[in-house]
Design a protein around this motif. Structure first.
Motif, PDB file in Angstrom:
ATOM      1  N   UNK A   3       0.818  -1.212   0.000  1.00  0.00           N
ATOM      2  CA  UNK A   3       0.000   0.000   0.000  1.00  0.00           C
ATOM      3  C   UNK A   3       0.855   1.265   0.000  1.00  0.00           C
ATOM      4  N   UNK A   4       2.170   1.125   0.068  1.00  0.00           N
ATOM      5  CA  UNK A   4       3.039   2.290  -0.054  1.00  0.00           C
ATOM      6  C   UNK A   4       2.999   2.836  -1.481  1.00  0.00           C
ATOM      7  N   UNK A   5       2.742   1.970  -2.461  1.00  0.00           N
ATOM      8  CA  UNK A   5       2.643   2.387  -3.866  1.00  0.00           C
ATOM      9  C   UNK A   5       1.265   2.121  -4.460  1.00  0.00           C
ATOM     10  N   UNK A   6       0.670   1.009  -4.082  1.00  0.00           N
ATOM     11  CA  UNK A   6      -0.619   0.605  -4.642  1.00  0.00           C
ATOM     12  C   UNK A   6      -1.754   1.083  -3.740  1.00  0.00           C
ATOM     13  N   UNK A   7      -2.797   1.582  -4.360  1.00  0.00           N
ATOM     14  CA  UNK A   7      -3.958   1.958  -3.562  1.00  0.00           C
ATOM     15  C   UNK A   7      -4.792   0.715  -3.250  1.00  0.00           C
ATOM     16  N   UNK A  12     -11.839  -0.438   3.648  1.00  0.00           N
ATOM     17  CA  UNK A  12     -12.085   0.521   4.718  1.00  0.00           C
ATOM     18  C   UNK A  12     -11.421   0.010   5.989  1.00  0.00           C
ATOM     19  N   UNK A  13     -11.247   0.907   6.946  1.00  0.00           N
ATOM     20  CA  UNK A  13     -10.633   0.497   8.205  1.00  0.00           C
ATOM     21  C   UNK A  13     -11.381  -0.682   8.829  1.00  0.00           C
ATOM     22  N   UNK A  14     -12.697  -0.687   8.733  1.00  0.00           N
ATOM     23  CA  UNK A  14     -13.498  -1.756   9.341  1.00  0.00           C
ATOM     24  C   UNK A  14     -13.178  -3.128   8.764  1.00  0.00           C
ATOM     25  N   UNK A  30      -6.951   4.385  12.716  1.00  0.00           N
ATOM     26  CA  UNK A  30      -7.752   5.316  11.922  1.00  0.00           C
ATOM     27  C   UNK A  30      -7.619   6.739  12.446  1.00  0.00           C
ATOM     28  N   UNK A  31      -7.663   6.897  13.751  1.00  0.00           N
ATOM     29  CA  UNK A  31      -7.619   8.233  14.348  1.00  0.00           C
ATOM     30  C   UNK A  31      -6.295   8.949  14.119  1.00  0.00           C
ATOM     31  N   UNK A  56      -9.286   3.369   3.543  1.00  0.00           N
ATOM     32  CA  UNK A  56      -7.864   3.524   3.854  1.00  0.00           C
ATOM     33  C   UNK A  56      -7.287   4.635   2.985  1.00  0.00           C
ATOM     34  N   UNK A  57      -6.305   5.382   3.504  1.00  0.00           N
ATOM     35  CA  UNK A  57      -5.754   6.486   2.718  1.00  0.00           C
ATOM     36  C   UNK A  57      -5.027   5.993   1.467  1.00  0.00           C
TER      37      UNK A  57
END
Length: 87
Positions: A3-7, A12-14, A30-31, A56-57
């Motif tokens: 996830x450093x490069x790939x979205x 979601x966090x859940x 998340x916070x 997720x961001x």
């Protein structure tokens, strides 16, 4: 690490609760991130801590930024990669 490069735009966090983290651990993760929300009563957008229902961001703000950071290659989204694999 991926996830450093790939979205992972569809996660979601859940989605992490019960798989690899407890609900409290995911809430804490998340916070640590701010998300843009709104508009408020005055029509303005505002930042707030992320919640379990937030995605997720993304590693880059847009496709152009992703291509620039990866030598012109656009890293594909990996949200559904496990569904695409054949066992």
């Amino acid at each position: 690490v991926c996830a450093a490069c790939h979205s992972v735009a569809l996660l979601h966090y859940r989605d992490l609760v019960g798989v690899c983290y407890t609900e409290d651990e995911v809430k804490e993760m998340a916070e640590e991130n701010e998300v843009v929300d709104g508009p408020d009563d005055t029509g303005e957008m505002f930042d707030r801590p992320a919640k379990l229902s937030d995605p997720l961001p993304r590693p880059y703000p847009n496709e152009e930024g992703a291509r620039y950071a990866n030598g012109g290659a656009y890293p594909p989204d990996l949200s559904l990669i496990t569904k695409a694999r054949h066992d």
